[in-house]
Write an enzyme that holds these catalytic residues in place. Structure first.
Site, PDB file in Angstrom:
ATOM      1  N   ASP A 611      64.969 -66.007 -19.443  1.00 28.37           N
ATOM      2  CA  ASP A 611      63.662 -65.365 -19.569  1.00 28.37           C
ATOM      3  C   ASP A 611      63.120 -64.905 -18.229  1.00 28.37           C
ATOM      4  O   ASP A 611      63.121 -65.672 -17.256  1.00 28.37           O
ATOM      5  CB  ASP A 611      62.662 -66.331 -20.199  1.00 28.37           C
ATOM      6  N   HIS A 706      50.090 -65.105 -29.677  1.00 27.44           N
ATOM      7  CA  HIS A 706      48.928 -65.626 -28.961  1.00 27.44           C
ATOM      8  C   HIS A 706      47.688 -65.646 -29.838  1.00 27.44           C
ATOM      9  O   HIS A 706      46.614 -66.046 -29.393  1.00 27.44           O
ATOM     10  CB  HIS A 706      48.669 -64.789 -27.712  1.00 27.44           C
TER      11      HIS A 706
END
Length: 771
Positions: A611, A706
């Site tokens: 990542d 989120h």
């Protein structure tokens, strides 16, 4: 000579605000309790800064979620989809949180506003949304309320506002045909009304944050700065305006900043100490200069000798009355208080080299006192102790590892490239992995429930044995694999239940890192991270993730991705040593990750995700400085991922990044698959990949993790249909936009089931989409 602060951490030293917000969102406390927690934090922050004897302390630097979102609410810049919530001002927080997080109830379904990084930090702000018919109004008097609140407690504060030009430049046009700067004539009267209310309440100083003055500005923005601040001065001729810039030097905007009718200009001398000479040569009386000499972005103690030279130079040129001393930026970006680190988790030798927000307040005041001592300062005990610590750190054997340095020096071009080009690798990987069209996967983590967090806590406190701990982790991992198989995902993950944080977890297993107990900083909303501190040369003593990845793979016939954090992100999301170039530290981390990648491949892991959500975040603010950074950042990623065979599929993940202007460098990373955030921006980010003809495979995130809102299958299909218009279907993946650790299991399962349904729908209609 005045001392002041630009802003103080608002999460609370024990993350009180985080827990209160999350309890409010889940219905466990009412708004009165939440507001009491917030009030206590503000009161404590003002008291600490007053006790530090600063001359000017800030108000309105507190926020329940984000200071830019606060400003949008203050200015009435509320997107139309939230109008249903604007009628009841007594429920203003519910509107506020709906804008930040979205809301999904039986009778209400509202998407959250877009979120992106605050300049080159790991802090996220809520992006203002503008339309051509945008109106503004003085909707919420939060800055005035908090100024009065402080005044009632005996603190005459300096209200902090995002400057009008920076506010507009932070936003995004949500329709074509207009420039957001066109809105200034509608926006400025509301700013003037707000400022007028603060002046009427008794504000003598107002801090206007204009960090865009440290950016490349177009001609029109330059002209508007001059007009806007002239209008403010005409309206309020006696107001003391402190304009702050930070994160970079003023450079070509220096003359603009010095021409504005303001009382004081703040400059960041940590990022660009060289700008001081030009400013001192050109500043005209009576403007004061605020010297940002204490690092608001990092945790190392201030070198008083270096700072005092800058302060002395300014005093010599301007006189003491026109010099102010401050941190380089808001202290939002550093932990609250080093005094909380009371045990051996942070070695005393290294602890003496550190300074957190509360300690930085002390540094500001000590620098002011030492500056007045002038030539006698070298006999002062405070100065002597500071220099002892600086020298002790330079000489410490803890910092340097000659084997690590030699390994970096020995790197050759072949260390930065895969064996074959992507086209060859893709065919080999397709044959090996045998995945369907629109393969589904997740980004890595699954919900970190209270039980999982408690399990790690018990293990850390030695309340359970290591065998008991690992057995519980195996159970959680097995359940996650079985759940993913039942949902129908194509490429699985092990869930990362053993991991506290995507950077901290790796730092704890690498030499050259130390950690804190309470070194929390805000990332977004209630999300707080505890960055590791890189104090010395970095190396990997032993494998870090192989055991859990191999265990997960043993449970299924499907592909399970190995999950790693990339070198640039580990660098960006840590407090980094400041005694060598950042790229050298990044290459050390990259070699450690490369060792882990090789071991994962040897253990039979066929897909490995490294990542790099922070790679764009690290871009210098000025475009002219990008090339050097992008060169070493991309090379560091390639160094960490190029030592595997063609059959091993390398993934990477990035979030909240505007890729248009760096797409060639993203392609140069040469990851086989990249997953990116696209849901909040409604696939806008994919335009860059389509125009550039991005050659590798890509997974545009189809839902926003989120937000607690669960999107429908139809929404995800619609987003992927947009993707197919710019990326060939055989190169597209279907995935969330980020890891799922902050979500709960019911919404995660529901969202992933909808996502798999969406992928199946896409496969059935692919011929129509391609046509």
């Amino acid at each position: 000579m005045q001392t002041h602060n630009l802003g103080y951490p608002r999460i609370g030293s024990q993350r009180e605000l985080k827990f209160a917000c999350e309890q409010y969102w889940s219905g466990k406390i009412d708004v009165t309790v939440l507001q009491k927690v917030a009030s206590d934090i503000r009161k404590r922050n003002w008291r600490l800064q007053s006790e530090a004897d600063l001359d000017l302390i800030p108000s309105n630097d507190f926020s329940y979620y984000d200071q830019v979102l606060d400003m949008s609410l203050v200015l009435g810049a509320i997107p139309k989809r939230y109008e249903v919530l604007t009628g009841q001002k007594e429920q203003l927080l519910d509107l506020y949180f709906a804008m930040a997080r979205g809301v999904q109830k039986e009778d209400l379904d509202l998407t959250a506003m877009e979120m992106t990084k605050w300049f080159d930090t790991n802090y996220h702000y809520i992006v203002p949304e503008f339309t051509a018919d945008q109106t503004f109004e003085f909707f919420d008097d939060k800055p005035v309320r908090e100024f009065k609140e402080a005044l009632e407690l005996g603190y005459s504060t300096k209200p902090v506002l995002i400057g009008p030009l920076t506010y507009l430049l932070l936003g995004k046009e949500k329709e074509d045909g207009f420039d957001k700067l066109d809105l200034i004539d509608r926006l400025l009267p509301v700013y003037l009304e707000l400022i007028g209310n603060l002046v009427e309440a008794g504000a003598e100083w107002i801090q206007l944050d204009e960090p865009f003055l440290a950016m490349d500005l177009e001609t029109r923005a330059v002209e508007l700065y001059q007009r806007v601040y002239q209008e403010i001065r005409v309206q309020y001729p006696d107001l003391k305006i402190l304009m702050t810039t930070y994160f970079e030097g003023l450079r070509e905007n220096l003359s603009l900043a010095l021409s504005l009718p303001i009382c004081a200009l703040h400059i960041d001398l940590v990022r660009d100490p060289s700008q001081l000479d030009d400013i001192l040569d050109n500043v005209k009386s009576p403007m004061s200069i605020s010297l940002g000499v204490v690092d608001g972005r990092n945790v190392w103690i201030n070198n008083y000798d270096n700072s005092l030279k800058l302060i002395g130079k300014a005093i010599e040129k301007l006189g003491e009355d026109r010099v102010m001393i401050a941190p380089s930026c808001s202290l939002l970006h550093v932990p609250c208080d080093l005094q909380l680190e009371y045990d051996a988790a942070l070695p005393p030798t290294i602890k003496q080299w550190l300074s957190f927000a509360r300690q930085k307040l002390g540094e500001i005041k000590e620098l002011a006192v030492l500056a007045e001592l002038d030539s006698n300062r070298k006999e002062d005990p405070t100065y002597i102790e500071n220099q002892r610590r600086i020298e002790a750190r330079k000489r410490s054997e803890l910092i340097h590892d000659e084997n690590v340095k030699a390994r970096v020096s020995a790197l050759r071009p072949e260390n930065f490239s895969r064996m074959s080009g992507f086209g060859t690798r893709q065919q080999i990987q397709k044959s090996r992995l045998n995945l369907p069209l629109f393969p589904t996967t997740t980004i890595g983590s699954f919900p970190q429930t209270v039980d999982i967090r408690q399990l790690r806590l018990k293990h850390r406190r030695a309340e359970i044995t290591n065998d008991q701990y690992e057995l519980e982790l195996q159970t959680a991992t097995k359940k996650a694999i079985q759940l993913q198989e039942a949902i129908g995902l194509d490429v699985l993950v092990h869930g990362e239940f053993e991991r506290n944080d995507m950077v901290e977890y790796f730092g704890q297993q690498l030499d050259g890192f130390v950690f804190t107990r309470f070194g929390w900083v805000q990332s977004y909303g209630s999300r707080c991270v505890k960055p590791p501190i890189i104090f010395g040369d970095v190396k990997r003593p032993k494998p870090m993730t192989v055991k859990w990845s191999a265990y997960a793979q043993s449970l299924t016939e499907k592909v399970v991705k190995g999950m790693l954090t990339g070198p640039v992100t580990i660098l960006q999301w840590s407090f980094v040593r400041d005694d060598q170039p950042r790229k050298d530290t990044c290459n050390q981390i990259a070699l450690a990750i490369a060792d882990e990648v090789k071991d994962l491949e040897s253990a039979g892991i066929s897909a490995i995700q490294v990542d790099e959500p922070a790679i764009r975040e690290g871009l210098p603010l000025r475009r002219g400085d990008w090339s050097d950074y992008l060169d070493w950042a991309v090379r560091a990623f390639r160094l960490s991922t190029s030592n595997v065979k063609d059959k091993t599929q390398i993934h990477t993940h990035m979030c909240y990044s505007e890729f248009n202007d760096i797409i060639e460098h993203i392609a140069a990373m040469d990851a086989d698959v990249i997953t990116i955030e696209c849901s909040r921006s409604q696939m806008e980010l994919l335009d860059a990949f389509g125009k550039f003809n991005y050659p590798n495979e890509i997974g545009p995130g189809v839902y926003d993790i989120h937000s607690p809102r669960v999107p429908t299958r139809e929404e995800m299909v619609d987003l992927m249909e947009k993707a197919v218009r710019v990326i060939p279907a055989d190169r597209l993946w279907v995935n969330p936009d980020c890891g799922l650790k902050t979500r709960n299991w019911p919404e995660t399962i529901k969202a992933l089931e909808a996502m798999v349904d969406a992928a199946q729908t896409l496969r059935q209609s692919v011929s129509e989409l391609v046509d």
